[in-house]
Design a protein around this motif. Sequence first.
Motif: not given
Length: 357
Positions: A131-135, A148-156, A160-166, A181-184
């Motif tokens: 995954s990506t840092d954009e989440v 890794e503990t930053t809250p998710y706040a996707p803007n595009s 948003a689709s990557k955040a949903a997958a995560d 395992l997830t990598t951002n």
Amino acid sequence: MILVTGGAGFIGSNFVLDWLAQHDEPVINLDKLTYAGNLSNLESIQQDGRHTFVHGDIGDRSLVSSLLEKHKIRAIVHFAAESHVDRSILGPGEFITTNVNGTFSLLEAARAYWSALPDKEKADFRFLHVSTDEVYGSLGPNDAPFSETTPYAPNSPYSASKAAADHLVRAYHHTYGLPTLTTNCSNNYGPYHFPEKLIPLMIANALGGKPLPIYGDGQNVRDWLYVGDHCAAIRRVLESGTTGETYNIGGWNEKTNLEVVHTLCDILDQLAPKTGSYRDQITYVKDRPGHDRRYAIDARKVERELGWKPAETFDTGIRKTVQWYLDHQEWVRGVLSGDYLKWVEKNYGQREQGVAA
Ligand code: NAD
Ligand code: DAU
């Protein structure tokens, strides 16, 4: 044997090439070959018996299940996605289909297969989601980098689709115990990068004598990582990461877009001199809607726990990359075909000129 999804794309093909250079373990490479998938990235392993390419969709549950069973897959490394933010703004549907529904379908196939494995293989199985840092959304100039503990706040729609997958990947671990395992990761660059993204687009346009279109004021910041370093980090996480965990991967290389483009122009001035500087081709165009201002990754967890560190600095990586594009003009020409030109017209044709910073 491992199953790689999206292994004909930019990072996936680099991963497959690096994997086979370092391991004897064979790879099944499942890719739909969208506009971003390119089999010529894999030309050097065409005759390599350890690589099997399968043309198909991650959303095809019966195909994925049969690949898992037939090849007794011990790990899935999941790259396949729609990956370009501008495309997600002009047409978000495919992003939901592949990034959300496709990942869901892949998880379901993996869960069914994994559940039926004998205990030892079950414990060793891994589902690594790339995954990506954009989440995490956008940072202000003085904010701490994403951890890794930053809250998710996707803007595009893309992020948003990557955040949903995560979230789905997280839930499959939490609920069913699937060893995920997830990598951002932050922005990658390097060989085989499709020239719709900033760095390869600027190199291709510069060499083609075309404008270098900077969105907005050019002061948006990205944190750049050489693709080979990302692939090495994924291998480390796959080998030694703790299941259910996420790992942020980045190169501690924050740069404004203008700095990146200036660097590219300066390297091209040295390696492919012309009359005047490539900087003269820079133009400012209308900004990307919802454009995230700054990304930065705190990569201390993967460094501390898994001993990974990037091998390339931005200076060494970007020079290698420009040289690669100069040496592979035929690859670039192959990519800049009919469909690509339609995209250029769709994305840049409607943009008004912007104001120089
Ligand atoms: P890419 O667009 O270059 O490649 C994506 C690949 O996935 C292509 O080969 C495409 O044909 C394939 N694909 C798309 N839909 C598919 C489907 N339904 N079934 C099977 N294959 C399909 O992308 P990339 O830049 O290599 O990114 C790979 C992954 O890494 C993505 O998940 C992306 O979100 C993530 N990522 C990218 C970056 C970056 O800077 N490029 C950074 C962090 C994370
Ligand atoms: O951060 C990781 C992400 O990096 C990945 O998840 C995405 O898949 C990948 O595409 C990338 O997203 P960005 O939107 O950051 O990358 P892109 O190359 O599209 O743009 C980088 C910056 O350059 C961004 O601020 C927008 C700007 N830009 C981009 C293009 C294509 C321009 O100024 N002009 C352009 O023509």
